[in-house]
Design an enzyme around this catalytic site. Structure first.
Site, PDB file in Angstrom:
ATOM      1  N   ASN A   7      23.477  -6.828 -30.647  1.00  0.00           N
ATOM      2  CA  ASN A   7      22.432  -7.190 -29.647  1.00  0.00           C
ATOM      3  C   ASN A   7      21.212  -6.027 -29.851  1.00  0.00           C
ATOM      4  O   ASN A   7      21.526  -4.978 -29.770  1.00  0.00           O
ATOM      5  CB  ASN A   7      22.503  -7.510 -28.410  1.00  0.00           C
ATOM      6  CG  ASN A   7      21.322  -7.976 -27.577  1.00  0.00           C
ATOM      7  OD1 ASN A   7      21.341  -7.582 -26.308  1.00  0.00           O
ATOM      8  ND2 ASN A   7      20.472  -8.748 -28.095  1.00  0.00           N
TER       9      ASN A   7
ATOM     10  N   LYS B 261      29.128  -7.410 -21.495  1.00  0.00           N
ATOM     11  CA  LYS B 261      28.130  -6.786 -22.152  1.00  0.00           C
ATOM     12  C   LYS B 261      27.595  -5.318 -21.398  1.00  0.00           C
ATOM     13  O   LYS B 261      27.493  -5.347 -20.404  1.00  0.00           O
ATOM     14  CB  LYS B 261      27.060  -7.772 -22.020  1.00  0.00           C
ATOM     15  CG  LYS B 261      25.721  -7.289 -22.845  1.00  0.00           C
ATOM     16  CD  LYS B 261      24.713  -8.368 -22.866  1.00  0.00           C
ATOM     17  CE  LYS B 261      23.620  -7.858 -24.040  1.00  0.00           C
ATOM     18  NZ  LYS B 261      22.359  -8.378 -23.881  1.00  0.00           N
TER      19      LYS B 261
ATOM     20  N   ASP C   9      16.776  -5.930 -31.242  1.00  0.00           N
ATOM     21  CA  ASP C   9      15.793  -5.653 -32.381  1.00  0.00           C
ATOM     22  C   ASP C   9      16.247  -6.765 -33.421  1.00  0.00           C
ATOM     23  O   ASP C   9      15.667  -6.650 -34.828  1.00  0.00           O
ATOM     24  CB  ASP C   9      15.742  -4.372 -33.103  1.00  0.00           C
ATOM     25  CG  ASP C   9      15.261  -3.346 -32.210  1.00  0.00           C
ATOM     26  OD1 ASP C   9      14.614  -3.729 -31.084  1.00  0.00           O
ATOM     27  OD2 ASP C   9      15.489  -2.077 -32.223  1.00  0.00           O
TER      28      ASP C   9
ATOM     29  N   PRO D  41      21.757 -13.739 -22.332  1.00  0.00           N
ATOM     30  CA  PRO D  41      21.140 -14.170 -21.181  1.00  0.00           C
ATOM     31  C   PRO D  41      19.766 -13.387 -20.799  1.00  0.00           C
ATOM     32  O   PRO D  41      20.032 -12.203 -21.173  1.00  0.00           O
ATOM     33  CB  PRO D  41      22.365 -13.769 -20.221  1.00  0.00           C
ATOM     34  CG  PRO D  41      23.192 -12.676 -20.969  1.00  0.00           C
ATOM     35  CD  PRO D  41      22.906 -13.282 -22.483  1.00  0.00           C
ATOM     36  N   MET D  42      18.930 -13.835 -20.228  1.00  0.00           N
ATOM     37  CA  MET D  42      17.589 -13.342 -19.991  1.00  0.00           C
ATOM     38  C   MET D  42      17.302 -13.836 -18.668  1.00  0.00           C
ATOM     39  O   MET D  42      17.153 -14.933 -18.554  1.00  0.00           O
ATOM     40  CB  MET D  42      16.684 -13.400 -21.114  1.00  0.00           C
ATOM     41  CG  MET D  42      16.877 -12.761 -22.476  1.00  0.00           C
ATOM     42  SD  MET D  42      15.693 -13.068 -23.739  1.00  0.00           S
ATOM     43  CE  MET D  42      16.130 -14.693 -24.102  1.00  0.00           C
ATOM     44  N   ALA D  43      16.925 -12.925 -17.638  1.00  0.00           N
ATOM     45  CA  ALA D  43      16.370 -13.075 -16.604  1.00  0.00           C
ATOM     46  C   ALA D  43      15.140 -13.879 -16.476  1.00  0.00           C
ATOM     47  O   ALA D  43      14.122 -13.491 -17.190  1.00  0.00           O
ATOM     48  CB  ALA D  43      16.107 -12.010 -15.547  1.00  0.00           C
TER      49      ALA D  43
ATOM     50  N   CYS E 255      22.468  -4.028 -17.992  1.00  0.00           N
ATOM     51  CA  CYS E 255      21.240  -4.318 -17.333  1.00  0.00           C
ATOM     52  C   CYS E 255      20.671  -2.756 -16.857  1.00  0.00           C
ATOM     53  O   CYS E 255      21.025  -2.239 -16.433  1.00  0.00           O
ATOM     54  CB  CYS E 255      20.954  -5.135 -16.129  1.00  0.00           C
ATOM     55  SG  CYS E 255      19.503  -5.436 -15.442  1.00  0.00           S
TER      56      CYS E 255
END
Length: 311
Positions: A199, A138, A201, A16-18, A99
């Protein structure tokens, strides 16, 4: 009740990425072989208020199977209420405890929760009892280098009933700087029996295979590596099965995204943002992106990119 994380046929998951993982982008990643897609992280309180923009973020494409939603919030009851609202539309409910953005952590959400693991335990337990979906979490490896508590939190969330755990190999303090610590991700994998998703790199198929084999995680989430290149999922799947992969022109990929964006009525401002991401790394990209930011409508934008492609 123990709920199982679904068995995924591939190893690469879209993170998920805003501002990135809108429904059209997710559908394109799914088309190219993402094992699981996930919404942008969504404020639970905003869902409960029923705002139009937030409801748009809940849209999914028919191809997204399975599909996860990522929620965040500071108030347990708000998060549970939001989860109950969305449970029939998603296969998995993921809770963001990673986050590092100030606007999120100042309210006690996101990675701020790493300071109070008991709150994470309580939230996961309540969600697990309230909804029929598998609950995933996460996290990051800790607040800072002196406070690395990922393995302990992983064991807590497993006890609370989480079906899987995703871990970004950076601290809250690092943000997105420095390097992801895959040694700690490996330790987390060894600490629990639920699936662990690594998650951090992973930008190439070679990165992916190396980290998958080193850490022993069940799956790996691709975040920035997928921005402007959803084709990375096919590259990874091909590389894992054949040892080879090919490239695909990013402008061509953008036009594939655009067709899906039209289907899902994505706003022009979001289409323009995606166009900027898809043109990173192309020859003359800086000048092209300056022109893209000045486009006032979709016709101007498509003409600009068509001309660039012909050039």
């Amino acid at each position: 009740m123990k709920k199982q994380f679904p068995h995924l046929h591939e190893k690469a998951i879209l993170s998920p990425m805003a501002g990135v993982t809108d429904v059209a982008f997710r559908a394109l990643c799914k088309y190219y072989g993402a094992a699981l897609t996930c919404t942008e992280f969504i404020n639970s309180t905003a869902i409960n208020r029923g705002g139009r923009k937030t409801m748009e973020m809940l849209k999914t494409d028919a191809s997204e199977n399975p599909c996860a939603i990522q929620l965040f919030g500071t108030n347990e009851s708000e998060v549970v209420k939001a989860a109950l609202f969305v449970e029939d539309d998603f296969d998995i409910i993921d809770i963001n405890c990673g986050c590092p953005a100030w606007k999120v952590i100042r309210g006690g959400a996101g990675s701020a929760l790493l300071e109070t693991p008991q709150k994470i335990f309580d939230l996961v337990q309540k969600l697990n009892n309230a909804v029929h979906n598998p609950i995933t979490v996460k996290i990051r490896i800790g607040i800072n280098e002196k406070n690395i508590n990922a393995a302990a939190i992983a064991q807590l969330v497993e006890r609370a009933g989480a079906a899987a755990l995703a871990i970004h190999g950076r601290t809250q303090q690092q943000g997105y700087g420095g390097r992801a610590n895959w040694d700690i991700i490996q330790k987390v994998k060894l600490a629990v029996s639920i699936p662990v998703i690594g998650n951090g790199d992973v930008f190439t198929p070679e990165n992916f295979k190396e980290k998958l084999e080193y850490s022993g995680v069940d799956y790996i989430m691709i975040a920035r590596g997928a921005m402007g290149n959803p084709y990375i999922f096919k590259q990874i799947n091909d590389y894992l099965s054949t040892g080879k992969f090919d490239e695909k022109d990013v402008i061509e990929q953008f036009f594939e995204y655009l067709a899906l964006a039209r289907k899902h009525c994505i706003t022009f401002s979001q289409i323009k943002n995606q166009a900027v991401m898809f043109t990173k790394g192309v020859v003359g990209g800086a000048e092209l992106r300056q022109k893209l930011t000045r486009c006032k409508n979709e016709d101007e934008l498509t003409e600009l990119l068509e001309n660039y492609r012909e050039f």
